[in-house]
Design an enzyme around this catalytic site. Sequence first.
Site, PDB file in Angstrom:
ATOM      1  N   CYS A  89       0.828  -1.211   0.000  1.00 47.54           N
ATOM      2  CA  CYS A  89       0.000   0.000   0.000  1.00 47.54           C
ATOM      3  C   CYS A  89       0.860   1.258   0.000  1.00 47.54           C
ATOM      4  CB  CYS A  89      -0.950  -0.005   1.192  1.00 47.54           C
ATOM      5  SG  CYS A  89      -0.142  -0.181   2.801  1.00 47.54           S
ATOM      6  N   HIS A  98      -1.553   1.196   7.434  1.00 41.39           N
ATOM      7  CA  HIS A  98      -2.004   1.153   6.047  1.00 41.39           C
ATOM      8  C   HIS A  98      -1.897   2.546   5.437  1.00 41.39           C
ATOM      9  CE1 HIS A  98      -4.204  -0.347   2.589  1.00 41.39           C
ATOM     10  NE2 HIS A  98      -5.142   0.571   2.743  1.00 41.39           N
TER      11      HIS A  98
END
Length: 520
Positions: A168, A471
């Site tokens: 990510c 994330h």
Amino acid sequence: MECPHLSASVCIAPDSAKFPHGSPSSWCCSVCRSNKSPWVCLTCSSVHCGRYVNGHAKKHYEDAQIPLTNFKKSEKQDKPQHTVCMDCSSYSTYCYRCDDFVVNDTKLGLVQKVREHLQNLENSAFTADRHRKRKFSENSSLNSKLLKVNGSTTAICATGLRNLGNTCFMNAILQSLSNIEQFCCYFKELPAVELRNGKTAGRRTYHTRSQGDSSVSLVEEFRKTLCALWQGSQTAFSPESLFYVVWKIMPNFRGYQQQDAHEFMRYLLDHLHLELQGGFNGVSGTAILQENSSLAASNKCCINGASTVVTAVFGGVLQNEVNCLICGTESRKFDPFLDLSLDIPSQFRSKRSKNQENGPVCSLRDCLRSFTDLEELDETELYMCHKCKKKQKSTKKFWIQKLPKVLCLHLKRFHWTAYLRNKVDTYVEFPLRGLDMKCYLLEPENSGPESCLYDLAAVVVHHGSGVGSGHYTAYAVHEGRWFHFNDSTVTLTDEDTVGKAKAYILFYVERQAKAGSNKL
């Protein structure tokens, strides 16, 4: 990380008949029926959505812990804990008790067996569906990207990036750069590189980690990735070829552990710059740059040799002034930069959200002022005065001598303590339009009224508590509309949502035309 909870949590058979039908990446959450970010519990094989959708996978774990409080400590250890789950798209494994991704396996290798079984299910579903997809590809691609905006139907041509296993950090940077028009258009207009001849010419090559091909090109794979985005032909693109090149030329990013998005961005820009200097597909990067007169004319910032599109777009120059406090000698040095790393002032570090009332909200201007204010260097940073001929106490101040076309601002949210790296989770208020940089210039009188104004183009956000976990997602504006990029999922959003984000990296584009502005 090495997880100690696998033996108690991984209880399902690798070929369990309890798995849903269809491809794992399209499985639906058993609670909300969303097929975005499905995760399968490795204790009971139930499927739930991830924490960045509706968070039912985490709630499943939390609900499973409540009955355990009625057991004695010895009984708890034998009770299945539902703590470990697997991403049905990237096949990465996550432990909620450790709050991190898992790299080890059980003694019987059950995690890898489940992973292989899910991959086989995905491949089988793909093969069975291939003819139908081929027949209806145009219609399904268009229909999947139709949304209601202001009461009318509009097509979204944005394309997501598949997560290849904790990638990510890379996806957020790539989506941000793809929405910086000057930078992106340059690469998309480059000629394609032909690395193969003879019988293999024209065939698609699927890179593997063991190929050892020395003829890889970061510029070419970056170009192909940018071309795949915003063309609307697919909902998600897999950047596996680019990631292979990253592994090959950037050893720091090998493996599937979480990485720092800012560090990746710097490595990426530096390596693109170096490769373009050496020539691309037989053409000098500098020669290609000359074709774009607007970039070439403004590019006076060279980092590590000749100029390229990297320095033409992101390159600026700082003036570093150091004054000896003993004799008053002044030293000036000019340093080129591609981005500015800004500290969040210590007085704001306890304020975590915009709506808290304990004191003023930290703004981007506070961070810029802290960066450019006069600072007295401490005992560990004594300045070597050439007049005094020894290290002396001194002051330091930064001025911006030249502003870049795209101003990249990195908020330093991660700080080392004695044993670990902590995150500063402070909300920093930032403008979406009219960031005025004139007061930070060395010679503001030589700048035009519009040349110091910047409008926001993209924001990278880190969700979570630490640099090695959490994330990354990105917000970016395209043709006047804001989008949220969460790996393979792309959604329309609004300015209010963007403004509330806890920014990690901000990309501001120099304003070209006169317009009304809300100055910072």
